[in-house]
Write an enzyme that holds these catalytic residues in place. Sequence first.
Site, PDB file in Angstrom:
ATOM      1  N   HIS A 212       1.097  -1.104   0.054  1.00 33.44           N
ATOM      2  CA  HIS A 212      -0.286   0.258  -0.009  1.00 33.44           C
ATOM      3  C   HIS A 212       0.704   0.928  -0.140  1.00 33.44           C
ATOM      4  O   HIS A 212       1.204   1.921   1.225  1.00 33.44           O
ATOM      5  CB  HIS A 212      -0.759  -0.133   1.241  1.00 33.44           C
ATOM      6  CG  HIS A 212      -2.443   1.087   1.473  1.00 33.44           C
ATOM      7  ND1 HIS A 212      -3.549   0.859   1.613  1.00 33.44           N
ATOM      8  CD2 HIS A 212      -2.106   2.259   0.695  1.00 33.44           C
ATOM      9  CE1 HIS A 212      -3.894   2.259   2.387  1.00 33.44           C
ATOM     10  NE2 HIS A 212      -2.684   2.813   0.804  1.00 33.44           N
TER      11      HIS A 212
ATOM     12  N   HIS B 299       1.728   4.753  -2.789  1.00 35.45           N
ATOM     13  CA  HIS B 299       0.992   5.524  -3.324  1.00 35.45           C
ATOM     14  C   HIS B 299       2.109   5.472  -4.281  1.00 35.45           C
ATOM     15  O   HIS B 299       2.854   6.871  -2.909  1.00 35.45           O
ATOM     16  CB  HIS B 299       0.211   6.804  -2.939  1.00 35.45           C
ATOM     17  CG  HIS B 299      -1.008   6.054  -2.765  1.00 35.45           C
ATOM     18  ND1 HIS B 299      -2.455   6.006  -3.302  1.00 35.45           N
ATOM     19  CD2 HIS B 299      -1.262   5.570  -1.129  1.00 35.45           C
ATOM     20  CE1 HIS B 299      -3.174   5.249  -2.924  1.00 35.45           C
ATOM     21  NE2 HIS B 299      -2.961   5.102  -1.346  1.00 35.45           N
TER      22      HIS B 299
ATOM     23  N   HIS C  28      -8.993   0.568  -1.232  1.00 34.28           N
ATOM     24  CA  HIS C  28      -9.045   1.314  -0.158  1.00 34.28           C
ATOM     25  C   HIS C  28     -10.512   1.193   0.329  1.00 34.28           C
ATOM     26  O   HIS C  28     -11.362   1.310  -0.917  1.00 34.28           O
ATOM     27  CB  HIS C  28      -9.317   2.580  -0.565  1.00 34.28           C
ATOM     28  CG  HIS C  28      -7.978   3.185  -0.518  1.00 34.28           C
ATOM     29  ND1 HIS C  28      -7.039   2.387  -1.943  1.00 34.28           N
ATOM     30  CD2 HIS C  28      -6.730   4.338  -0.257  1.00 34.28           C
ATOM     31  CE1 HIS C  28      -5.557   3.030  -1.731  1.00 34.28           C
ATOM     32  NE2 HIS C  28      -5.168   3.980  -0.325  1.00 34.28           N
TER      33      HIS C  28
ATOM     34  N   GLU D  67     -11.324   2.841   5.434  1.00 34.91           N
ATOM     35  CA  GLU D  67     -10.436   3.923   5.774  1.00 34.91           C
ATOM     36  C   GLU D  67     -11.661   5.167   6.777  1.00 34.91           C
ATOM     37  O   GLU D  67     -11.110   5.001   7.851  1.00 34.91           O
ATOM     38  CB  GLU D  67      -9.542   4.903   4.930  1.00 34.91           C
ATOM     39  CG  GLU D  67      -8.455   5.637   5.585  1.00 34.91           C
ATOM     40  CD  GLU D  67      -7.744   5.938   4.272  1.00 34.91           C
ATOM     41  OE1 GLU D  67      -8.461   6.603   2.935  1.00 34.91           O
ATOM     42  OE2 GLU D  67      -7.103   6.738   4.548  1.00 34.91           O
TER      43      GLU D  67
ATOM     44  N   ASP E   5       1.840   3.796   3.108  1.00 33.38           N
ATOM     45  CA  ASP E   5       0.908   5.096   2.288  1.00 33.38           C
ATOM     46  C   ASP E   5       1.165   6.204   1.278  1.00 33.38           C
ATOM     47  O   ASP E   5       1.979   5.942  -0.147  1.00 33.38           O
ATOM     48  CB  ASP E   5      -0.159   5.207   3.545  1.00 33.38           C
ATOM     49  CG  ASP E   5      -1.857   6.004   2.596  1.00 33.38           C
ATOM     50  OD1 ASP E   5      -2.042   5.398   1.242  1.00 33.38           O
ATOM     51  OD2 ASP E   5      -2.711   5.687   3.238  1.00 33.38           O
ATOM     52  N   ASP E   6       1.287   7.007   2.342  1.00 29.78           N
ATOM     53  CA  ASP E   6       2.109   8.179   1.435  1.00 29.78           C
ATOM     54  C   ASP E   6       3.356   8.861   2.101  1.00 29.78           C
ATOM     55  O   ASP E   6       2.851   9.615   3.033  1.00 29.78           O
ATOM     56  CB  ASP E   6       1.572   9.644   1.305  1.00 29.78           C
ATOM     57  CG  ASP E   6      -0.088   9.051   0.444  1.00 29.78           C
ATOM     58  OD1 ASP E   6       0.176   8.114  -1.078  1.00 29.78           O
ATOM     59  OD2 ASP E   6      -1.379   8.589   0.554  1.00 29.78           O
TER      60      ASP E   6
HETATM   61  N1  ADE Z   1      -4.590   8.618  -2.816  1.00 29.45           N
HETATM   62  C1  ADE Z   1      -3.682   8.493  -1.223  1.00 29.45           C
HETATM   63  N2  ADE Z   1      -3.588   8.051  -0.585  1.00 29.45           N
HETATM   64  C2  ADE Z   1      -4.648   7.702  -0.248  1.00 29.45           C
HETATM   65  C3  ADE Z   1      -5.136   6.963   1.020  1.00 29.45           C
HETATM   66  N3  ADE Z   1      -4.869   7.245   2.179  1.00 29.45           N
HETATM   67  N4  ADE Z   1      -6.243   6.996   0.808  1.00 29.45           N
HETATM   68  C4  ADE Z   1      -7.466   7.649  -0.004  1.00 29.45           C
HETATM   69  N5  ADE Z   1      -6.828   7.717  -1.241  1.00 29.45           N
HETATM   70  C5  ADE Z   1      -6.021   8.277  -1.215  1.00 29.45           C
HETATM   71 ZN    ZN Z   2      -4.215   4.744   0.242  1.00 28.74          ZN
END
Ligand code: ADE
Ligand code: ZN
Length: 327
Positions: A9, A11, A189, A192, A270-271
Site C-alpha cells: 500500500h 502511492h 481502499h 479508512e 501509504d504516502d
Molecule cells: N490517495 C493517496 N493516499 C490515499 C489514502 N490514504 N486514501 C485514499 N486515497 C489516497
Molecule cells: Zn492509500
Amino acid sequence: MSVPKAELHLHIEGTLEPELAFALAERNGAELPFASVQELHDAYRFEDLQSFLDLYYRLTDVLRTERDFTELAEAYLVRASAAGVRHAEIFFDPQAHTSRGVPFATVIDGLWAALRDSERRYGISTKLILCFLRDLSAESALETLSAAEPYLDRIVAVGLDSAEVGHPPAKFAAVYRRARELGLRAVAHAGEEGPASYVAEALDVLGVERIDHGIRVLEDPALVERLVRERIPLTVCPFSNVRLRVIDKLTDHPLRLMLELGLVATVNSDDPAYFGGYVQENLDGVRDALGLSDEHLRTLARNSFEASFIDERTRARYLGEVEAYRF
Ligand code: ADE
Ligand code: ZN
C-alpha cells in the site's frame, strides 16, 4: 538489516518529498504555492483525508515528463531497498495526471523505466496497481482502463482511492468487471474514513481480493469473522491513520488487536513523504507504541508476502527469508 517484507500500500505520488517537489518545479517551470521546502513541510498538517488530498493533488502538478516519473520511482526504490523491502506493489493515480494534460503513456513509461529492472538494480521485485479516483465518475474510470489496455503486461491489478465517504464501491462495479475480464486482479481502499459496509461491498460487488486500510471493519464483528475465515488481507497504514485523524494517536492503533483476532493485517506507508515515515518507520512506530513482539513482527512480514500478488515460487522464497530472519 531489517526483516524482509513486501510493501502493498504505497502511492507513488505520495513518495514525492518536498526537496524533489521543489527541484521538479524549478526544472519544469511549475509554480508551487510555498516559498521554501520548510514552508511546504510545515503544510503537512491535515484535518482529515480531504485536506491531505488537496495538497497531494496540488503537488502532482510538478510531475510532467517521463523523466520526472522515473526519478520519483527511483527515489522510492532506493529508500525501500535500504528498509528491507523485497517486493513492492505500487499504486499510481493516472487520472491525477491525465486530468492535467499529461498523457497516460508519459506516466506509465516513466514509472516503468524505473521498475522494469528493479530486481537487478535494487533487489526489489515490483508490480503496478492502477487506481481509479473514486470522486471522479465511473465513465472516467472506464476511459482510464481503456487507456491502460496497451500496457496490461505492466499492471497487476486495479485499485480504488481518493475521497471515500459518499463514493461507495458499487459505483465502480462495471469498471472492475471489465478489469477482471482483462485478467487484472482487484483491490480497493475501503473502511479508512468510510464505513465497514464499504468493505463488504468491495468484496461482494467489486470482487476484490485485498482491502486497503479496512480498519473500520472492527466496528462489525461478523465482518471481522468473515475476513479471518476467508483470509482477506488488510493493508494497514498506521502513520497515515494518525496523520489523517482516523485515530487519535499511535498508541490507540488497533493493529495489535487485528493480529490477535487473526486478521491477515500488513503494515504499509501509504504516502510516506506526507505522513512522517516509510514502511520501516511505521513498523518501528507500532512496535514501540503497541509493544509488539518479534513474533508479531514476523507475522506481519509473513502476511505481507501471503497477501502479495507474486507467483508461488517467489512467495516460497520470500517466506523462507522471513523464517530465517533473526530479530
Ligand atoms: N490517495 C493517496 N493516499 C490515499 C489514502 N490514504 N486514501 C485514499 N486515497 C489516497
Ligand atoms: Zn492509500
